[in-house]
Scaffold this motif. Structure first.
Motif, mmCIF file in Angstrom:
data_model
loop_
_atom_site.group_PDB
_atom_site.id
_atom_site.type_symbol
_atom_site.label_atom_id
_atom_site.label_comp_id
_atom_site.label_asym_id
_atom_site.label_seq_id
_atom_site.Cartn_x
_atom_site.Cartn_y
_atom_site.Cartn_z
ATOM 1 N N ALA A 1 -11.467 -3.999 -5.694
ATOM 2 C CA ALA A 1 -11.416 -4.267 -7.143
ATOM 3 C C ALA A 1 -12.043 -5.612 -7.464
ATOM 4 C CB ALA A 1 -9.975 -4.207 -7.635
ATOM 5 N N ARG B 1 -11.716 1.864 -16.890
ATOM 6 C CA ARG B 1 -10.491 1.145 -17.263
ATOM 7 C C ARG B 1 -10.385 0.939 -18.771
ATOM 8 N NH1 ARG B 1 -11.961 -0.199 -12.097
ATOM 9 N NH2 ARG B 1 -10.478 -1.216 -10.711
ATOM 10 N N ALA C 1 -10.006 1.786 -7.140
ATOM 11 C CA ALA C 1 -10.052 0.332 -7.261
ATOM 12 C C ALA C 1 -11.426 -0.190 -7.669
ATOM 13 C CB ALA C 1 -9.625 -0.308 -5.940
ATOM 14 N N LEU C 2 -12.487 0.557 -7.332
ATOM 15 C CA LEU C 2 -13.846 0.066 -7.600
ATOM 16 C C LEU C 2 -14.108 -0.117 -9.093
ATOM 17 C CD1 LEU C 2 -15.936 2.221 -5.114
ATOM 18 C CD2 LEU C 2 -15.728 -0.271 -5.101
ATOM 19 N N PRO C 3 -14.875 -1.143 -9.455
ATOM 20 C CA PRO C 3 -15.218 -1.329 -10.865
ATOM 21 C C PRO C 3 -16.064 -0.164 -11.372
ATOM 22 C CG PRO C 3 -15.812 -3.260 -9.560
ATOM 23 C CD PRO C 3 -15.434 -2.193 -8.603
ATOM 24 N N ILE D 1 -6.117 -10.429 -10.265
ATOM 25 C CA ILE D 1 -5.497 -11.033 -9.091
ATOM 26 C C ILE D 1 -4.932 -9.870 -8.268
ATOM 27 C CG2 ILE D 1 -3.652 -12.526 -8.262
ATOM 28 C CD1 ILE D 1 -3.900 -14.116 -10.835
ATOM 29 N N GLY D 2 -5.413 -9.720 -7.048
ATOM 30 C CA GLY D 2 -4.949 -8.620 -6.207
ATOM 31 C C GLY D 2 -3.638 -8.950 -5.528
ATOM 32 N N ILE D 3 -2.828 -7.923 -5.248
ATOM 33 C CA ILE D 3 -1.598 -8.158 -4.495
ATOM 34 C C ILE D 3 -1.516 -7.174 -3.341
ATOM 35 C CG2 ILE D 3 0.841 -8.733 -4.779
ATOM 36 C CD1 ILE D 3 0.714 -7.831 -7.583
ATOM 37 N N GLY E 1 1.303 -11.752 -13.001
ATOM 38 C CA GLY E 1 1.506 -11.341 -14.397
ATOM 39 C C GLY E 1 2.514 -10.233 -14.557
ATOM 40 N N ASN E 2 3.350 -10.029 -13.546
ATOM 41 C CA ASN E 2 4.298 -8.917 -13.559
ATOM 42 C C ASN E 2 5.733 -9.431 -13.598
ATOM 43 O OD1 ASN E 2 4.858 -6.226 -13.535
ATOM 44 N ND2 ASN E 2 4.919 -6.044 -11.308
ATOM 45 N N PRO F 1 -2.664 -10.448 -19.745
ATOM 46 C CA PRO F 1 -1.762 -9.468 -19.161
ATOM 47 C C PRO F 1 -2.180 -9.211 -17.714
ATOM 48 C CG PRO F 1 -3.352 -8.340 -20.530
ATOM 49 C CD PRO F 1 -3.587 -9.814 -20.702
ATOM 50 N N MET F 2 -1.276 -8.633 -16.937
ATOM 51 C CA MET F 2 -1.507 -8.428 -15.516
ATOM 52 C C MET F 2 -2.870 -7.813 -15.225
ATOM 53 S SD MET F 2 0.938 -6.318 -12.975
ATOM 54 C CE MET F 2 0.789 -6.431 -11.199
ATOM 55 N N GLU F 3 -3.218 -6.755 -16.011
ATOM 56 C CA GLU F 3 -4.421 -5.999 -15.662
ATOM 57 C C GLU F 3 -5.714 -6.751 -15.971
ATOM 58 O OE1 GLU F 3 -1.972 -4.910 -17.545
ATOM 59 O OE2 GLU F 3 -2.642 -4.308 -19.528
ATOM 60 N N SER G 1 -13.646 7.330 -11.125
ATOM 61 C CA SER G 1 -14.777 6.739 -11.834
ATOM 62 C C SER G 1 -14.582 5.245 -12.073
ATOM 63 C CB SER G 1 -14.969 7.428 -13.180
ATOM 64 O OG SER G 1 -13.948 6.994 -14.068
ATOM 65 N N GLY G 2 -13.330 4.796 -11.935
ATOM 66 C CA GLY G 2 -13.067 3.380 -12.156
ATOM 67 C C GLY G 2 -12.983 2.988 -13.620
ATOM 68 N N PHE H 1 1.523 -5.732 -0.956
ATOM 69 C CA PHE H 1 2.982 -5.749 -0.829
ATOM 70 C C PHE H 1 3.408 -5.436 0.609
ATOM 71 C CE2 PHE H 1 2.205 -4.648 -5.257
ATOM 72 C CZ PHE H 1 3.041 -5.531 -5.904
ATOM 73 N N ARG I 1 -8.257 -1.581 -0.528
ATOM 74 C CA ARG I 1 -8.142 -1.180 -1.926
ATOM 75 C C ARG I 1 -8.029 -2.407 -2.823
ATOM 76 N NH1 ARG I 1 -3.264 2.636 -3.744
ATOM 77 N NH2 ARG I 1 -2.158 0.733 -3.218
ATOM 78 N N SER I 2 -7.162 -3.380 -2.436
ATOM 79 C CA SER I 2 -7.030 -4.586 -3.268
ATOM 80 C C SER I 2 -8.366 -5.301 -3.391
ATOM 81 C CB SER I 2 -6.032 -5.560 -2.657
ATOM 82 O OG SER I 2 -4.878 -4.935 -2.262
ATOM 83 N N GLY J 1 -1.487 -0.564 -9.645
ATOM 84 C CA GLY J 1 -2.487 -0.135 -10.616
ATOM 85 C C GLY J 1 -2.888 -1.261 -11.550
ATOM 86 N N ARG J 2 -1.887 -2.025 -12.016
ATOM 87 C CA ARG J 2 -2.209 -3.101 -12.956
ATOM 88 C C ARG J 2 -2.953 -4.228 -12.255
ATOM 89 N NH1 ARG J 2 2.673 -4.951 -16.418
ATOM 90 N NH2 ARG J 2 0.990 -6.032 -17.502
ATOM 91 N N SER J 3 -2.572 -4.507 -11.006
ATOM 92 C CA SER J 3 -3.278 -5.590 -10.304
ATOM 93 C C SER J 3 -4.726 -5.185 -10.024
ATOM 94 C CB SER J 3 -2.552 -5.948 -9.010
ATOM 95 O OG SER J 3 -2.845 -5.011 -8.006
ATOM 96 N N LEU J 4 -4.996 -3.861 -10.043
ATOM 97 C CA LEU J 4 -6.377 -3.408 -9.868
ATOM 98 C C LEU J 4 -7.118 -3.347 -11.200
ATOM 99 C CD1 LEU J 4 -5.840 -0.544 -7.277
ATOM 100 C CD2 LEU J 4 -6.672 -2.842 -6.836
ATOM 101 N N GLY J 5 -6.446 -3.764 -12.269
ATOM 102 C CA GLY J 5 -7.128 -3.883 -13.550
ATOM 103 C C GLY J 5 -6.909 -2.740 -14.524
ATOM 104 N N TYR J 6 -5.924 -1.902 -14.267
ATOM 105 C CA TYR J 6 -5.667 -0.781 -15.177
ATOM 106 C C TYR J 6 -4.491 -1.099 -16.092
ATOM 107 C CZ TYR J 6 -8.736 2.151 -12.406
ATOM 108 O OH TYR J 6 -9.820 2.684 -11.772
ATOM 109 N N HIS J 7 -4.610 -0.694 -17.354
ATOM 110 C CA HIS J 7 -3.504 -0.851 -18.279
ATOM 111 C C HIS J 7 -2.348 0.056 -17.836
ATOM 112 C CE1 HIS J 7 -1.164 -0.519 -21.997
ATOM 113 N NE2 HIS J 7 -1.672 -1.696 -22.283
#
Lengths: 571, 214
Positions: free
Chosen positions: B150, A299, B100-102, B78-80, B49-50, B72-74, A296-297, B82, B146-147, A190-196
């Motif tokens: 974003a 963030r 994932a979409l903006p 940077i996509g990961i 960032g994790n 911070p990570m979010e 909705s995306g 796993f 999904r990665s 979730g965080r790597s996708l930009g969410y707090h």
């Protein structure tokens, strides 16, 4: 042909005995209460059905206010507990702040409701410690003000006490529910996708957690809407909550009042059912709303406010609990303590020596009943779990959701809605007021908690240990108690301690099944709480608190001692 | 361009590996090799960032000439990817992707993007499917989609093929590498298996000499 039950087959008796133990009481109790609610009670000469108890109930002066206080405190406490628990997880889970909660969780849970309510009352009442702290300096009071803080008409103090007690329980159940969710993984993705972090909790993790704690939440709802003991201590007085009013009707010397009580008790059950239905509906609505939010995306998020709120609540919860116990301790050693002094003017051991003389019988009753009920409870639960394992090995599917509902059943039905019915039925056969009946009624509430506490760990036992042992020794019975029971000694003793503390806390079952013949430390403390000498009440509350605490301590220390030279058994 | 400049990760005062420097251009996939426990996954969490509290980081990590360390990570974008696909089990495939979409995209376009992405990944019509009913290879592809939806500025691959069987591995490897190259972002893969690594820079974290294995 003679059929001999072999050991594994005998196991199948355990779930039957256990569920009979539950279901019989609940069915008998509900049926008896319902018939009385419609005016049928031959023992008092009322042997025709009518709606009269209901019309009397609805037209009773104060009914509306009772209902109001019940709904506000009960539903308010449930929703607040859920929101706070979710807030704590979303904001603070596994942060440095979480450790405070982690380490105080067990002691917070171990404080009996009644003792906590008494301590809370000593803290916030008009002559309580908080008022003394600000008097006369800030408030200017030289005598306690004539305010209705404890026992407010809306049941707000009652709600607060319930919240402070239910949040630790819900946190504990959530920790269990999170066990199977990949929290770290979800957070990382979730965080790597930009969410707090907090947003990942709200959008991804909490929606998965909720179904896992739903039943606990319903149990909290049923409890909060129907609680009698702490509502007597800190709830509204004129009129009291519905449950307390019903309890008074049941105890009224005028036997016709019992019909009124029965209809009130049935109404409480109805309220619980409706409230559960509404919660289900709310869940659907929130789910719908959340689905749109999640896809909705969005963030955007402000973390400051929830962060502060979460920290404040943890501090408040731990702080209030600690100060409530401290003020109990102070009162128990007080000789003279004038308002608005912050501390007593003179101290004394007199109330402890006087109190300890008085509590001997109640404590003996408490310990005797508690130990018997929790021993029986642990025995039955282990039997059921072994049977489950046997079925699993035989490839028979055990229906776990049904089992879970069954386990929770005694916690989902308000005690007051069926216990009186059980008593009336028992009394008809002259079986009430006997000690075995008392133990049985406690068992009803001990078993679910023992099951909830022991079940997960018992199921995760590495069966290969037993298999290896069997190839070495060959006696299933010996392998069971020398290998499995000993390896599981710690969780078993812990479940026993949980069962014991549940038994200690029982108020209604003790009064109803004991037919007033058995005083426990809890019934005494609750009965004294309103209106008696604070110093003696404090001694009783502390005794109620210490009894389960000692058992908890032994449950922790015994395995540590037994396995003092076994590193892998320490953890 | 993703730039690591003399990066070291310290645990209890001890560095896990020698200072590491590497430049990865857009569209390039660099690899870091190492035995398990040598700190390669920790390195990836540092970049994303994790990084756990017990570690500290020295050196600098730059993305498009800006240090990402203060973010911070979010906020790093940077996509990961796993080992585990980590699809959210309670959401449909389309919901997983929509998450994932903006936000800036209008609703119709969001739907279009998801349909299009699934089609390109060879999963047309999978929008309403439950992740639990997909095969390992299909899940891995959705996870990569999904990665990428974003719109990350770089992609990290943490042994993404180690749980797939050999036949599937080749297929997914090709899919991942092709997709990353088409997105034209820098990517960094870590693995203990040299056969997982694409052509290009390979650094062995144990002795840390840039080597061209092929």
């Amino acid at each position: 042909m003679r059929i001999r039950l072999t050991l594994p087959n005998r196991l199948s008796l355990f779930p039957i005995v256990t569920s009979t133990c539950f279901l019989s009481a609940i069915l008998i109790g509900l049926f008896s209460t319902w018939t009385q609610a419609f005016g049928y009670m031959p023992s008092i000469g009322s042997n025709h059905f009518s709606l009269e108890p209901w019309t009397r109930l609805f037209t009773h002066p104060g009914f509306v206010n009772s209902l109001k206080a019940t709904l506000v405190s009960g539903i308010g406490a449930t929703l607040l507990s859920l929101s706070i628990t979710f807030l704590l997880f979303a904001v603070s889970y596994q942060t440095r702040f979480w450790r405070i909660l982690d380490q105080t969780l067990a002691p917070l849970l171990a404080i009996p409701h009644a003792a906590f309510a008494i301590g809370f009352m000593f803290l916030v009442s008009p002559s309580g410690w908080i008022m003394r702290l600000f008097s006369p300096g800030v408030t200017g009071f030289d005598i306690p003000p004539d305010w209705n803080i404890t026992g407010d008409a809306w049941g707000i103090s009652l709600m607060l006490v319930l919240v402070l007690k239910e949040v630790p329980f819900l946190v504990l159940m959530s920790l269990g529910g999170l066990g199977r969710l990949d929290v770290r993984g979800s957070l990382a993705v979730g965080r790597s996708l930009g969410y707090h972090r907090v947003l990942v909790w709200v959008k991804i993790i909490l929606p998965q957690l909720y179904p896992r704690i739903r039943l606990s939440l319903f149990a909290i709802l049923a409890y909060s809407l129907s609680v009698v003991d702490i509502a007597q201590i800190i709830g509204p007085t004129v009129p009291p909550t519905l449950a307390v009013q019903v309890f008074r009707w049941f105890n009224d010397p005028d036997l016709v009042s019992r019909l009124l009580g029965a209809s009130g008790a049935t109404l409480i059950l109805l309220l619980v059912v409706i409230a559960i239905a509404i919660l289900y509906l709310l869940e659907l609505i929130v789910q719908c709303f959340l689905k749109r939010q999640v896809t909705s995306g969005n963030r955007h998020f402000c973390v400051l406010f929830p962060n502060l709120l979460s920290k404040l609540f943890i501090i408040a919860m731990v702080g209030i609990s600690l100060t409530a116990i401290t003020v109990l301790l102070i009162w128990s050693f007080t000789w003279r303590w004038r308002f608005p002094d912050l501390f007593p003017g003179s101290w004394s051991l007199r109330f402890w020596s006087k109190g300890l003389m008085q509590v001997q019988d109640p404590i003996w009753n408490t310990v005797k009943t508690g130990i018997t009920a929790s021993l029986l409870g642990v025995f039955l639960v282990i039997g059921c779990l072994e049977n489950e394992l046997r079925l699993k090995r035989a490839g028979i599917h055990t229906n776990t959701p049904t089992m879970l509902w069954l386990t929770y059943l005694p916690l989902l039905i308000p005690q007051i809605a069926f216990l009186f019915g059980v008593q009336v039925t028992l009394a008809a056969f002259r079986l009430d007021g006997h000690w075995p009946s008392l133990v049985w009624s406690h068992l009803l509430f001990v078993i679910p908690y023992v099951f909830l506490s022991l079940g997960p760990i018992y199921r995760s036992y590495d069966q290969r240990m037993t298999d290896v042992a069997l190839t070495l020794c060959g006696s299933p019975w010996r392998v069971f108690y020398r290998i499995k029971l000993l390896i599981l000694l710690k969780p078993i003793l812990f479940a026993f301690a949980i069962g014991f503390s549940v038994s200690v806390a029982q108020y209604l079952p003790t009064l109803f099944m004991g037919a007033g013949r058995f005083d426990t430390i809890t019934t005494e403390a609750v009965n004294l709480a309103s209106g008696s000498d604070r110093r003696i009440v404090a001694v009783y509350a502390l005794c109620q608190l210490l009894t389960p605490l000692l058992i908890f301590l032994s449950a922790l220390l015994i395995p540590r001692f037994v396995f003092r030279n076994r590193r892998e058994m320490q953890g | 361009m993703l730039k690591l400049q003399a990066v070291q990760i310290i645990q209890n005062g001890e560095p896990l590996f020698h200072p590491l420097s590497i430049d990865i251009k857009a569209g390039e996939i660099a690899s870091i090799m190492g035995t398990s426990g040598c700190g390669k996954s920790t390195l990836l969490s540092a970049i994303s960032g994790n990084l756990a509290d017990v570690f500290s980081l020295e050196g600098d990590i730059q993305l498009n000439d800006q240090s990402v360390l203060p973010l911070p990570m979010e906020k790093r974008r940077i996509g990961i990817l796993f080992q585990d696909d980590l699809l959210f089990p309670h959401m449909s495939i389309a919901e997983n992707l929509a998450f994932a979409l903006p936000q800036a995209l209008p609703k119709s376009e969001r739907q279009e993007k998801i349909v299009e992405a699934l089609k390109q990944a060879g999963l047309p019509g999978f929008e309403k499917r439950d992740p639990g009913t997909l095969s390992g290879g299909q899940r891995a592809r959705v996870s990569l989609l999904r990665s990428l939806l974003a719109e990350p500025r770089a992609l990290l691959l943490d042994e993404p093929f180690s749980k797939l069987d050999q036949e599937l591995k080749d297929q997914i490897r090709t899919f991942v590498f092709d997709t990353v190259r088409r997105m034209n972002i820098p990517a960094l893969l870590v693995s203990h298996d040299i056969r997982d690594c694409p052509e290009g820079q390979v650094i062995n974290l144990a002795n840390q000499e840039g080597q061209d294995v092929r």
